[in-house]
Design an enzyme around this catalytic site. Structure first.
Site, PDB file in Angstrom:
ATOM      1  N   SER A  19       0.859  -1.072   0.031  1.00 37.97           N
ATOM      2  CA  SER A  19      -0.144  -0.078  -0.025  1.00 37.97           C
ATOM      3  C   SER A  19       0.891   1.194  -0.113  1.00 37.97           C
ATOM      4  O   SER A  19       2.194   1.228  -0.285  1.00 37.97           O
ATOM      5  CB  SER A  19      -0.954   0.008   1.155  1.00 37.97           C
ATOM      6  OG  SER A  19      -1.941   0.878   1.139  1.00 37.97           O
ATOM      7  N   ASN A  20       0.400   2.244   0.355  1.00 35.30           N
ATOM      8  CA  ASN A  20       1.081   3.650   0.497  1.00 35.30           C
ATOM      9  C   ASN A  20       0.821   4.508   1.376  1.00 35.30           C
ATOM     10  O   ASN A  20      -0.478   4.376   2.077  1.00 35.30           O
ATOM     11  CB  ASN A  20       1.176   4.427  -0.805  1.00 35.30           C
ATOM     12  CG  ASN A  20      -0.367   4.699  -1.651  1.00 35.30           C
ATOM     13  OD1 ASN A  20      -0.862   5.373  -0.912  1.00 35.30           O
ATOM     14  ND2 ASN A  20      -0.514   4.008  -2.706  1.00 35.30           N
TER      15      ASN A  20
END
Ligand SMILES: Cc1cc2nc3c(=O)[nH]c(=O)nc-3n(C[C@H](O)[C@H](O)[C@H](O)COP(=O)(O)O)c2cc1C
Length: 415
Positions: free
Chosen positions: A212-213
């Site tokens: 993810s980020n």
């Protein structure tokens, strides 16, 4: 911020000041309100008078300050003030007053007035970060919001205690902009159907791990709220975030890039404008395990990854006459990388923001961006709260040449 001298001419504002260390900031707010032509009546809690004297507000507002229910002439002034008011602004609002307002307690002038209000209520909390994040305080804020009050969230920064956290009174500009929006909401996006993507995506590796980020979704949620306030129908396709869905917005929750693509594709035909603020992950694990991988199952071999779908490219292929706006998060060469993306994806506008470092767009309440459009030079926009920036960006989108006009309503369901 709207700055014309007479923008609030003839508007009657009740400014309620409570016992926060930020009470002195109400002086600046009062000055701006009166400079813009508002007629301001100040109400103070007893605690507020320990921080700033009523005299200061009396001199600056030109009218007597109401502090005590039982002092002076018993003329039911608290009731007549609210009958005439166009907006009641509580700034700063303590945790104590927030609770009283949520519960409907009326043991002081402010609480009594709030129960007789016939005009919008704008509440600007200011307190220690731990107080603001306390579940009780959050529940009171949500209760008030659900009853139609506007909460101007406190900002992140250094607090009176010397600690850092979310609790600082919002800036004068943000508070004044909110008062303007509440009093004279611009409806210049009426008739537009806006599809917005927000937040990060998550690509599973196994049931507990994912790629993810750090995107918080705040910019996309701010865009959604601003467009809805200005009259648009808004569908927000959101990756996993902790944010509340803004009032009047339909949210569709997704997790992966593929789900986001599907959700956007299904609604793209309906939209007049697409605003892609989501930080869509570029890669996913080639193989996602259905059981949690054990540490000792992994011998150090590289995890095989593959590209996720390019959402903007996929939607470009389906485009009829939608305006397409992209956001790009870059760490360097912002303009150069942005121009390439603007061209490759055939966008009407690309908004580039910096990620990484202290001023990263990710997670921050404020942002500074550069607006790129095909036929004009890059337009930098200075740092400001994301909600304010959202309005500025909608203004820029209004100015796009050849922007499609709203189409006739469509009948298929959108949520
Ligand atoms: C120095 C000092 C600073 C304070 N600052 C805050 C504040 O920023 N926010 C808050 O919720 N309470 C703050 N308090 C506590 C409130 O003053 C207290 O809860 C009071 O009962 C609030 O009354 P009111 O809501 O009627 O104004 C502070 C208290 C002191 C002594």
């Amino acid at each position: 911020m709207p700055g014309a001298h007479s923008q609030l001419a003839g508007k009657r504002v009740v400014l309620a000041v409570t016992g926060s260390i930020a009470a002195y900031k109400a002086i600046g707010i009062l000055r701006l309100l009166t400079q813009q032509g508002a007629c301001v009546q100040v109400v103070m809690t007893n605690s507020a008078t320990r921080f700033v004297t009523p005299l200061t507000f009396e001199v600056l507002s030109g009218s007597l300050v109401t502090c005590d229910l039982f002092s002076g002439r018993q003329d039911m002034k608290h009731l007549s003030l609210t009958e005439q008011a166009d907006v009641m602004l509580v700034a700063p609002c303590t945790a104590n007053t927030l609770a009283k307002l949520a519960l409907g307690l009326a043991d002081n002038v402010l609480g009594t007035m709030a129960l007789t209000l016939q005009c919008p209520l704008v509440i600007c909390p200011a307190m220690d970060g731990e107080m603001w994040s306390h579940p009780t305080v959050q529940a009171h804020a949500k209760t008030l919001q659900s009853r139609g009050a506007t909460i101007v969230e406190p900002e992140n920064g250094e607090l009176a205690s010397g600690q850092w956290g979310q609790g600082r009174l919002a800036t004068e500009e943000t508070i004044l902009t909110t008062v303007h929006n509440v009093l004279q909401p611009r409806r210049d996006w009426l008739g537009e159907r806006v599809l917005i993507s927000a937040g990060p995506t998550r690509e599973p590796i196994d049931p507990v791990r994912f790629f993810s980020n750090g995107s918080s979704g705040k910019m996309g949620y701010a865009m959604a709220e601003a467009a809805a306030v200005r009259g648009a129908e808004v569908v927000l396709v959101s990756g996993p975030t902790h944010l509340e869905c803004p009032q009047g917005v339909t949210r569709v929750s997704v997790v992966t890039a593929h789900e986001m693509l599907q959700a956007l594709t299904a609604r793209f035909d309906w939209a007049t404008t697409l605003i892609m603020t989501a930080a869509v992950g570029d890669f996913r694990a080639k193989e996602s395990h259905s059981h949690k991988m054990k540490k000792d199952q992994w011998n150090g071999e590289a995890l095989a990854v593959e590209r996720t779908p390019d959402i903007l490219l996929a939607l470009s292929a389906l485009r009829t006459n939608q305006r397409m706006i992209g956001f790009a998060a870059e760490t360097d060469d912002l303009i150069e990388h942005g121009q390439t993306k603007l061209q490759n994806k055939q966008l009407n506008m690309l908004i580039v923001n910096q990620v990484g470092g202290e001023q990263s767009a990710f997670g921050n309440d404020s942002n500074e961006v550069i607006v790129l459009t095909p036929n004009s030079s890059p337009c930098p926009i200075q740092r400001m709260p994301k909600r304010e920036l959202a309005d500025v960006l909608l203004d820029h989108m209004n100015n796009l040449s050849g922007s499609p006009r709203p189409q006739p309503p469509v009948s298929h369901p959108i949520s």
